[in-house]
Structure formats: structure tokens, C-alpha cells
Design an enzyme around this catalytic site. Structure first.
Site: not given
Ligand code: NAD
Length: 554
Positions: A411, A271, A248-249, A106, A159
Site C-alpha cells: 500500500n 493487526d 498497531e503500526d 482509513y 511505522r
Molecule cells: P516491513 O517494513 O515490516 O517489511 C518490508 C519488507 O520488505 C522488509 O523485509 C524489507 O527487507 C523488504 N524489502 C524492502 N525492499 C525490498 C526489495 N527491493 N526487494 C525485496 N524485499 C524488499 O513492512 P510490512 O509491515 O511488512 O509491510 C510491507 C508492505 O505490505 C507495505 O507496503 C504495506 O502497505 C503492505 N501491507 C498490506 C496489507 C494488506 O494488504 N492487508 C497489510 C499490511 C501491510
């Protein structure tokens, strides 16, 4: 006839395998571990080297081969080919060396594998349903060789992790995720189905790549896209009525929309939204034991208001409601900063999923201003923007809180809002830190701090097992709440003493079983299942879990 196999892997389609066909059947193949008696009974005599090996000896061999591979992508290719020839051995290797294998099957390696999927492709795995398959989705599902499918992971590749639109290359994600279901909570491999919904891609470099394996057209949008998803969802109900469909994604807008559309209709969850929320809520509940501040009194500030952030916010609200807090008050405990600043009512640029967290407050342009104004107890980074928890931001958290909670969840590691070392240094070791990707322990002034990893794998395998074991009609927020509660409770005093707010990942099978039991209890309590409740629910679930040790066929 292959004799009775005392395992849920047993499948009528495969029960007649023998000879070469058996050696090429990864669910039943034991390779050199077929005994003399099995070789005679199953037409294998002469097809294998003469010396009969134990599974332990095979394990030693494959671990050595794995470790000799020079880079992570080669290790990934090796593991996938092992999975394709001998699933039992593959799962023993993964389960007994989870720390080493999980980053390969993964994130982060699976991301690299998806980027190169068309180039490293060996054998197909899973089902491909394309935008040209409208009207024949049911027939495609019927082509799948196993009829008791219980967990389906589907992606449209828009995504993939933090990598964006990878089109049909995204197939690596459902394949990897389902391997984790089997490794972490013992859902039998034959009950897992990966699906790639190939609706095209807008990734120009993939479109130009002659080795790309997907449809070379722009992404399908609008009603035609929705109709294809609808056909898939309804066909699953018909062909695999006992299956849970995990999205997913998917891209941001589709992810929220589809979850909303189907969550009360069929057995489904997302998820990225709900699993992430579960593990993060668990982190907050666990941190209560270090801060002494209950969730009801927390003020949580998010950087990033996408799938992960809003999903976490929604589950915190549900958790608070279950603890008796009125919804409006619960929402006011969660604040968001997005790329335009603090999410407040007066803004006119907010998309729908952010509106429920838009509060009355003066507009603020930066995270630092928001930290100063709101004095949050917890800061959660889900922005995908590295180094946005600057020294000033983290020090402002530390000035206002004795034990500031700082989760840098973006991530991969290079995207984290701050590193573990930065957090501990800037908070003088008082910060409670968790990240999305693993960070090594940090020693500061003679004290060693162990960062927590907010890995979704703590949550979704257990939730999945609880849901399919009860054949629950829906996957509810309460299930993710009890999963989070259980995960938090399983962190030991020794874990917490090191600052680690989650249990050791090595305990994942036990953790998943406890979560599955709690989730199944919700299904019974809320009348989401028609199955009778077994007297000993935990033992019943344990009995369903796949054991990678070879059964005796003769
Ligand atoms: P997403 O694209 O749905 O959301 C990202 C958000 O961040 C959007 O609202 C965007 O407007 C905002 N953003 C972008 N640039 C910014 C900035 N400079 N300042 C403030 N906000 C900003 O993505 P997501 O699915 O919500 O994932 C976001 C992050 O979380 C990814 O890096 C992902 O790897 C991580 N994530 C971690 C876990 C985990 O640790 N278990 C799980 C899911 C996602």
C-alpha cells in the site's frame, strides 16, 4: 435523568446529561432529531431549530455536505467533526456508504491526515501517554470517561502505514481503526479506546514543525521504552480488565518483540502481523476453489520478509499444522525473497524473525531467479516496492501455473508490486489477483476480472468482537485461522466467477458476525473463557452489535 437507553452504549458517566451538555455529548446527541417530548423532558426546548428531523433526513444532509467537500482531506475533516458531535449519525453514514467512506476514515486518506495531524487538529480524541508519564499511566487511564472499555488500539507512531515515523501524529490510526471496529462489527463506540504512546519521534521535519503536537525529542529506546510499554500493559489489566489490547503500526523490531512478549500473557494481538496474515490466508484458501490446488500442495513465494510477510508465513504454517502437516514440511512451503535475495540458511545477515524461514538452497539474488528455481504456485508482494512484479516475473509465474496466484499487497496503490491490469494482461487473464489497495475491474478480451482487496477490515473487526464477547484470555493463531477459513467460505460462486476471492465489502457486518461466531467457538472449545456458552451464540453476538439508529429517550 436521561431515561433508560436500550443500547450497550449506555454509560453511567453520561446518563445524567441534559440540555446543552446533551447536545455536546456525541454518544447521545441526536441533534435536530430530538422529538418534542424529548426536548421537553431533557431541557432542550429552544436549543434546537423547531422542525424535528428524522435520522434519514439528517443522513441526506450530511451525505450532501460530505460529497460537496472538494478533496479527500476535507472529507476526512468533515467526517471527524461529525463523529465528534453525533456518533450515531456518523456511523449510519459510514455503514451505509462503506465503499465511499472507508478510504477516507482509513487508508489511504488517514495517512495524509496523520501527516498533517498537527495542522488539521480540532479536538482531542483518545488518550496520550508520553515517555514522561512513567509511574502515572494508571492515573491517565482512569481519566478516560468510560469504564467498560473492551478494545484498545495503541500505536507508538513509528511505522504509520507505509509512511514511516509520524510520532504523535499517528493518533489518526487508532482513531480510524476503532471507527472500523464499530462500523464493521458493531463494537459500541463507548467501548473503544484509542491510545497514542508518544515516545518521541526521529522525524526531523515534524521536530521542526511549530504546529507538531507531540513530544519534540528523539524516540525512546531500550529498557526505558520496554518499561513504559510494560506499565501500559499492566495498567490496562487493572483498569480495563475486559479489554483486548491491539498493537498497531509499531516499528518492525518492536512489533514482533512485543507480540512475542505479551501474546501468551494477556489478551492482545498485532493487526499488521496477524490481521494481514488472516486476510491473506483467506485469499489463498478461497483461491483453492479456482486453482483446485489445496493449501497443502501450494508453494508460496514472498517478496518482502517484514511484519506482513513473516506474519502471513507464520499463519500459513499454523493452518497447515491444523491440517495435519508436520511443522518442518509446512515451513518449507513458504519461501522469502528480501532486499538481499532469497532467504537461505547460508546467509549470515538474517534478523531473527526471518531465520525460521531460511531453508537449504543455493543463494539467489533476484525474485526472477527464485520464481524460475522454485516454481511457486503463489507469489505474495509485501515489500513496499512498486513494480517489482515485472512482466518477466509474472510471465514466469504464468508459464509454470495454469492459475497463478498473484497478490500485490503493498500500500498505497502507488506502491503495489504490479497493477491488476498488468497481472491479468501478462497471465492472459489466468492470474488470481488481490491487492492491498483497491483496483478497478479490468476487461480483457471481453472478459471482466474483478480484483480482490486483501483488506484487513475483513478480519480484525470480527476477531475483535469474538474475543471481547467471550472475554478470551488470549488471541490465538487458531482464531485467525478460523477467521480466514470463514472469510474464504463466504466468497460466493458469483464472486469467484468474477475472479473476486473475497466477499463484497458491503456484506461486512454479516461477514464479521460469522467470523466473530467462529472465533468465539474457539474460545469456548479451548477453554480460553470463563463465561458460559450461550445457547445461540450467533444471536447473542448479534445482540451485542451497536445499532446506529437512535433509541427513544422518552
Ligand atoms: P516491513 O517494513 O515490516 O517489511 C518490508 C519488507 O520488505 C522488509 O523485509 C524489507 O527487507 C523488504 N524489502 C524492502 N525492499 C525490498 C526489495 N527491493 N526487494 C525485496 N524485499 C524488499 O513492512 P510490512 O509491515 O511488512 O509491510 C510491507 C508492505 O505490505 C507495505 O507496503 C504495506 O502497505 C503492505 N501491507 C498490506 C496489507 C494488506 O494488504 N492487508 C497489510 C499490511 C501491510
Amino acid at each position: 435523568m436521561l431515561p433508560q437507553i436500550p443500547s450497550p452504549m449506555k454509560s453511567p458517566h453520561l446518563s445524567g446529561s441534559r440540555g446543552v451538555a446533551l447536545l455536546h455529548d456525541p454518544l447521545f446527541n441526536k441533534g435536530t432529531a430530538f422529538t418534542d417530548a424529548e426536548r421537553d423532558a431533557l431541557g432542550l426546548r429552544g436549543l434546537l431549530p423547531p422542525r424535528v428531523a428524522t435520522q434519514d433526513q439528517q443522513l441526506e444532509r450530511v451525505l450532501g455536505n460530505f460529497r460537496r467537500k472538494e478533496n479527500a482531506l476535507e472529507k476526512y475533516i468533515y467526517l471527524i467533526s461529525l463523529q465528534e458531535r453525533n456518533e450515531s449519525l456518523f456511523y449510519r453514514l459510514v455503514m451505509e456508504h462503506l465503499d465511499e467512506m472507508m478510504p477516507i476514515i482509513y487508508t489511504p486518506t488517514v495517512g495524509l491526515a496523520c501527516q498533517k495531524y498537527g495542522h488539521i487538529f480540532r479536538r482531542p480524541r483518545g488518550l496520550y501517554i508520553t515517555k514522561n508519564d512513567k509511574g502515572r499511566v494508571k492515573a491517565i487511564l482512569q481519566n478516560w470517561p468510560h469504564d467498560d472499555v473492551r478494545i484498545i488500539v495503541v500505536t507508538d507512531g513509528e511505522r504509520i502505514l507505509g509512511l514511516g515515523d509520524l510520532g504523535a501524529n499517528g493518533m489518526g490510526i487508532p482513531v480510524g481503526k476503532l471507527s472500523l471496529y464499530t462500523a464493521c462489527s458493531g463494537i459500541p463506540p463507548a467501548q473503544c479506546l484509542p491510545i497514542m504512546l508518544d515516545v518521541g519521534t526521529n522525524n526531523s521535519s515534524l521536530l521542526a514543525d511549530p504546529l507538531y503536537l507531540g513530544i519534540t525529542e528523539p524516540r525512546l529506546r531500550g529498557p526505558a521504552y520496554d518499561e513504559l510499554v510494560e506499565e501500559l500493559v499492566q495498567s490496562v489489566q487493572e483498569i480495563f480488565p475486559r479489554a483486548c489490547l491491539q498493537f498497531e503500526d509499531f516499528g518492525n523490531a518492536n512489533a514482533f518483540r512485543l507480540l512475542h512478549r505479551y501474546r501468551d500473557e494477556v489478551c492482545t494481538f498485532n493487526d499488521d502481523i496477524q490481521g494481514t496474515a488472516g486476510v491473506t490466508l483467506a485469499g489463498l484458501l478461497s483461491a483453492e476453489r479456482l486453482t483446485g490446488i489445496p493449501l497443502k500442495q501450494q508453494r508460496i513465494l514472498f517478496l518482502g520478509a517484514g511484519e506482513a510477510g513473516i506474519g502471513i508465513g507464520d499463519l500459513i504454517v499454523e493452518a497447515l499444522k491444523l491440517q495435519g502437516v508436520p511443522e518442518a514440511d509446512a515451513r518449507r512451503q513458504c519461501w522469502f525473497v528480501d532486499s538481499k535475495g532469497l532467504v537461505v540458511k547460508s546467509r549470515t545477515d538474517l534478523v531473527e524473525h526471518k531465520l525460521r524461514f531460511a531453508h537449504d538452497h543455493a543463494p539467489l539474488g533476484s525474485l526472477l531467479e527464485a520464481v524460475h528455481a522454485l516454481k511457486p504456485t503463489a507469489l505474495i508482494g509485501v515489500s513496499g516496492m512498486p513494480q517489482t512484479f515485472t512482466e518477466e516475473v509474472v510471465r514466469a509465474m504464468a508459464a509454470a501455473q495454469a492459475r497463478p496466484i498473484i497478490f500485490a499487497l503493498s500500500n498505497p496503490t502507488s506502491k503495489a508490486e504490479c497493477t491488476a491490469e498488468q497481472c491479468y494482461t501478462w497471465t492472459d487473464g489466468r492470474g488470481i489477483f488481490a491487492s492491498g489497495s483497491p483496483f478497478a475491474p479490468v476487461t480483457l478480451n471481453g472478459v471482466t476480472h474483478v480484483p480482490g482487496q486483501g483488506n484487513n477490515s475483513y478480519i480484525f473487526p470480527g476477531v475483535g468482537l469474538g474475543v471481547i464477547a467471550t472475554e478470551a484470555a488470549h488471541v490465538t493463531d487458531e482464531m485467525f485461522y478460523v477467521a480466514a477459513r470463514k472469510l474464504a467460505d463466504l466468497a460466493t460462486p458469483e464472486d469467484l466467477a468474477l475472479g473476486r476471492i473475497f466477499p463484497d465489502l458491503q456484506r461486512i457486518r454479516e461477514v464479521s458476525l460469522e467470523i466473530a461466531t467462529a472465533v468465539a467457538e474457539v474460545a469456548f472449545r479451548r477453554n480460553l473463557t470463563r463465561l458460559p456458552r450461550p445457547d445461540d451464540l450467533r444471536a447473542h453476538l448479534r445482540g451485542m452489535m451497536f445499532d446506529p439508529k437512535y433509541p427513544d429517550y422518552v
